[in-house]
Design a protein around this motif. Structure first.
Motif, PDB file in Angstrom:
ATOM      1  N   UNK A 108      -5.047  -6.824  18.810  1.00 39.12           N
ATOM      2  CA  UNK A 108      -6.411  -7.325  18.576  1.00 39.12           C
ATOM      3  C   UNK A 108      -6.442  -8.480  17.582  1.00 39.12           C
ATOM      4  N   UNK A 109      -5.298  -9.167  17.430  1.00 40.67           N
ATOM      5  CA  UNK A 109      -5.187 -10.318  16.527  1.00 40.67           C
ATOM      6  C   UNK A 109      -5.604  -9.993  15.093  1.00 40.67           C
ATOM      7  N   UNK A 110      -5.382  -8.751  14.699  1.00 44.20           N
ATOM      8  CA  UNK A 110      -5.675  -8.361  13.320  1.00 44.20           C
ATOM      9  C   UNK A 110      -4.576  -8.896  12.399  1.00 44.20           C
ATOM     10  N   UNK A 111      -4.850  -8.876  11.091  1.00 40.57           N
ATOM     11  CA  UNK A 111      -3.862  -9.309  10.118  1.00 40.57           C
ATOM     12  C   UNK A 111      -2.946  -8.137   9.752  1.00 40.57           C
ATOM     13  N   UNK A 112      -1.685  -8.472   9.457  1.00 38.87           N
ATOM     14  CA  UNK A 112      -0.776  -7.448   8.943  1.00 38.87           C
ATOM     15  C   UNK A 112      -1.211  -7.087   7.519  1.00 38.87           C
ATOM     16  N   UNK A 113      -1.014  -5.840   7.156  1.00 46.09           N
ATOM     17  CA  UNK A 113      -1.522  -5.314   5.890  1.00 46.09           C
ATOM     18  C   UNK A 113      -0.390  -4.895   4.958  1.00 46.09           C
ATOM     19  N   UNK A 114      -0.762  -4.567   3.730  1.00 39.75           N
ATOM     20  CA  UNK A 114       0.201  -4.032   2.783  1.00 39.75           C
ATOM     21  C   UNK A 114       0.805  -2.730   3.268  1.00 39.75           C
ATOM     22  N   UNK A 115       0.006  -1.930   3.992  1.00 37.05           N
ATOM     23  CA  UNK A 115       0.534  -0.693   4.583  1.00 37.05           C
ATOM     24  C   UNK A 115       1.628  -1.013   5.594  1.00 37.05           C
ATOM     25  N   UNK A 116       1.421  -2.040   6.398  1.00 32.42           N
ATOM     26  CA  UNK A 116       2.438  -2.457   7.373  1.00 32.42           C
ATOM     27  C   UNK A 116       3.727  -2.869   6.670  1.00 32.42           C
ATOM     28  N   UNK A 117       3.574  -3.619   5.565  1.00 30.74           N
ATOM     29  CA  UNK A 117       4.751  -4.061   4.812  1.00 30.74           C
ATOM     30  C   UNK A 117       5.527  -2.852   4.286  1.00 30.74           C
ATOM     31  N   UNK A 118       4.826  -1.904   3.710  1.00 29.17           N
ATOM     32  CA  UNK A 118       5.482  -0.718   3.150  1.00 29.17           C
ATOM     33  C   UNK A 118       6.221   0.065   4.234  1.00 29.17           C
ATOM     34  N   UNK A 119       5.591   0.229   5.384  1.00 26.50           N
ATOM     35  CA  UNK A 119       6.211   0.962   6.490  1.00 26.50           C
ATOM     36  C   UNK A 119       7.452   0.239   7.016  1.00 26.50           C
ATOM     37  N   UNK A 120       7.293  -1.074   7.199  1.00 28.35           N
ATOM     38  CA  UNK A 120       8.415  -1.846   7.755  1.00 28.35           C
ATOM     39  C   UNK A 120       9.591  -1.908   6.781  1.00 28.35           C
ATOM     40  N   UNK A 121       9.309  -2.043   5.505  1.00 29.57           N
ATOM     41  CA  UNK A 121      10.404  -2.088   4.534  1.00 29.57           C
ATOM     42  C   UNK A 121      11.119  -0.745   4.451  1.00 29.57           C
ATOM     43  N   UNK A 122      10.372   0.337   4.553  1.00 27.71           N
ATOM     44  CA  UNK A 122      11.001   1.665   4.552  1.00 27.71           C
ATOM     45  C   UNK A 122      11.857   1.845   5.798  1.00 27.71           C
ATOM     46  N   UNK A 177       0.848  -1.192   0.000  1.00 26.00           N
ATOM     47  CA  UNK A 177       0.000   0.000   0.000  1.00 26.00           C
ATOM     48  C   UNK A 177       0.878   1.235   0.000  1.00 26.00           C
ATOM     49  N   UNK A 178       0.347   2.327  -0.512  1.00 23.07           N
ATOM     50  CA  UNK A 178       1.081   3.584  -0.464  1.00 23.07           C
ATOM     51  C   UNK A 178       1.182   4.059   0.985  1.00 23.07           C
ATOM     52  N   UNK A 179       2.297   4.678   1.294  1.00 26.53           N
ATOM     53  CA  UNK A 179       2.504   5.193   2.643  1.00 26.53           C
ATOM     54  C   UNK A 179       1.766   6.525   2.782  1.00 26.53           C
ATOM     55  N   UNK A 180       0.983   6.656   3.828  1.00 25.02           N
ATOM     56  CA  UNK A 180       0.193   7.875   4.034  1.00 25.02           C
ATOM     57  C   UNK A 180       1.115   9.054   4.333  1.00 25.02           C
ATOM     58  N   UNK A 181       0.641  10.281   4.064  1.00 27.92           N
ATOM     59  CA  UNK A 181       1.468  11.471   4.354  1.00 27.92           C
ATOM     60  C   UNK A 181       1.893  11.541   5.830  1.00 27.92           C
ATOM     61  N   UNK A 182       0.998  11.136   6.739  1.00 31.80           N
ATOM     62  CA  UNK A 182       1.353  11.184   8.169  1.00 31.80           C
ATOM     63  C   UNK A 182       2.487  10.213   8.481  1.00 31.80           C
ATOM     64  N   UNK A 183       2.372   8.997   7.923  1.00 33.82           N
ATOM     65  CA  UNK A 183       3.419   8.012   8.160  1.00 33.82           C
ATOM     66  C   UNK A 183       4.724   8.420   7.486  1.00 33.82           C
ATOM     67  N   UNK A 184       4.630   9.010   6.316  1.00 37.38           N
ATOM     68  CA  UNK A 184       5.827   9.472   5.623  1.00 37.38           C
ATOM     69  C   UNK A 184       6.551  10.530   6.447  1.00 37.38           C
ATOM     70  N   UNK A 185       5.791  11.441   7.030  1.00 39.76           N
ATOM     71  CA  UNK A 185       6.390  12.476   7.878  1.00 39.76           C
ATOM     72  C   UNK A 185       7.084  11.833   9.086  1.00 39.76           C
ATOM     73  N   UNK A 186       6.439  10.813   9.644  1.00 33.91           N
ATOM     74  CA  UNK A 186       7.031  10.115  10.796  1.00 33.91           C
ATOM     75  C   UNK A 186       8.322   9.407  10.399  1.00 33.91           C
ATOM     76  N   UNK A 187       8.331   8.768   9.222  1.00 33.53           N
ATOM     77  CA  UNK A 187       9.540   8.089   8.757  1.00 33.53           C
ATOM     78  C   UNK A 187      10.680   9.072   8.521  1.00 33.53           C
ATOM     79  N   UNK A 188      10.378  10.229   7.981  1.00 38.57           N
ATOM     80  CA  UNK A 188      11.410  11.248   7.768  1.00 38.57           C
ATOM     81  C   UNK A 188      11.976  11.735   9.097  1.00 38.57           C
ATOM     82  N   UNK A 189      11.081  11.884  10.061  1.00 37.20           N
ATOM     83  CA  UNK A 189      11.529  12.294  11.401  1.00 37.20           C
ATOM     84  C   UNK A 189      12.436  11.236  12.014  1.00 37.20           C
TER      85      UNK A 189
END
Length: 408
Positions: A149-163, A13-25
């Protein structure tokens, strides 16, 4: 079991602007953090925050063995002797293939290495693992475990973790390089003093105006400083191997009382030269190498630790002082104490005692590598133990080693 492999961009999934800002920080903090332990802790905190997950672990490849070892984990103290094979583990698969992996049911995966869960009394349910990759290849894996909450990991999680993993891998390599260069600089600084003493004494011996009766004194200085260099070199090598995880300790039942008695026997001559009395008090129920419970470890390395503590107790004691060595077994651990009647240590110095090359003000001229206590602490920690120090100025200092006792 559900398994998802993420190998191409369209599975993320594409990384959201909020998450992108956090990654840059975070990127700025990663690039400015050069202490490896602090860096790994930061990476795990950010990984669990970004993916809303329970815990995280970082495993790094040991280049000398080809296996993985736990460099850090938020699950608690992972036993240092746990080795995770590259060929039959989830992290190993991720490192070998250089690809991220989601497992919704880890327990049913044949690659799951259950030893860690058993030792920590932890249950791994789901996992997202991503490789830590540099230009030289994969150096390890970053795992997040049990999404909330035993949720599944998502494509967004993959994108964040790989970055995050991409930034972290470079930072980890830089921290290693900084640590090595920093250590080399400190080593060269420490070697300078004995080398200059040897050089000066050798130069004086060549001068005809130096009286013959001074030759013995100069030769004695050369011998003393050569011995000092030899010990420093050994300590440097030990510290480097312990720091990098390349030191392999024996894992067998050790006879604690026998180790202590051998240390006392070796130290008697050094103590007698200063009129120092060594007393010994060993509990009768100390673990042996043949009992149903034991301290598991490397007898030679534990002897090295005790020799260092007793040698320091002699060196920094008052003339005609005393050293009390005791060992007891309490609450599934052995406690070994070495107490002296020396001048004691100021409170502001105690917190720095185990730092490499640290010397208490006023003792800078003392012989030694400045690494003895650092090496001792690392060896004890490799035995899943700990070492503490307590001191009263004007009365003395006591070091205590705590080693776990296990059933055999």
């Amino acid at each position: 079991m559900t398994e998802q492999l993420h190998t191409t961009a369209n599975t993320r999934s594409a990384i959201s602007p909020e998450h992108l800002a956090r990654l840059l920080q975070i990127s700025q903090r990663l690039s400015s953090t050069l202490r490896l332990d602090d860096l790994l802790s930061l990476v795990m905190d950010v990984a669990t925050e970004l993916t809303h997950t329970e815990t995280a672990s970082i495993l790094l490849v040991d280049r000398s063995t080809g296996h993985l070892h736990f460099a850090a984990s938020t699950r608690g103290e992972v036993p240092r002797d746990i080795v995770v094979p590259l060929d039959s583990s989830i992290a190993g698969w991720v490192v070998r293939h250089g690809r991220s992996l989601i497992l919704d049911d880890v327990q049913t995966d044949e690659r799951f290495y259950a030893n860690v869960d058993e030792d920590l009394e932890f249950v791994t349910r789901s996992m997202l693992a991503v490789p830590l990759v540099t230009s030289q290849g994969a150096i390890g894996a970053l795992e997040v475990i049990n999404k909330e909450d035993d949720k599944d990991y998502t494509g967004q999680d993959v994108a964040l973790m790989e970055a995050l993993a991409s930034q972290s891998a470079v930072a980890i390599v830089n921290a290693h390089l900084f640590s090595q260069s920093d250590l080399i600089a400190e080593i060269m600084h420490e070697l300078k003093t004995p080398l200059m003493a040897i050089s000066a004494a050798s130069e004086l011996l060549t001068r005809p105006e130096i009286p013959q009766e001074k030759h013995g004194e100069l030769l004695g200085m050369i011998k003393k400083e050569s011995n000092r260099l030899s010990k420093m070199t050994k300590d440097f090598l030990d510290f480097s191997r312990l720091e990098s995880g390349r030191m392999r300790l024996a894992r067998e039942a050790v006879a604690i009382a026998q180790i202590i008695e051998e240390v006392v026997s070796i130290s008697q001559a050094q103590a007698a030269a200063r009129g120092i009395e060594i007393s010994l008090n060993l509990a009768p129920d100390l673990p042996t190498s043949e009992g149903t419970t034991a301290v598991i470890g490397d007898a030679d390395r534990l002897k090295q630790v005790l020799l260092n503590l007793v040698s320091n107790a002699v060196k920094y004691n008052v003339a005609n002082g005393r050293i009390a060595i005791s060992a007891t077994c309490q609450e599934n651990e052995v406690q070994i104490a070495v107490a002296d009647t020396g001048p004691g240590i100021e409170a502001e110095d105690i917190e720095h005692l185990f730092e490499r090359f640290y010397r208490i003000p006023g003792s800078e001229s003392a012989e030694g590598s400045g690494l003895g206590l650092s090496v001792a602490q690392k060896i004890v920690e490799e035995h899943n133990g700990r070492i503490t120090v307590a001191s009263t100025v004007g009365e003395g200092t006591a070091f205590t080693i705590y080693l776990p006792v296990t059933a055999v």
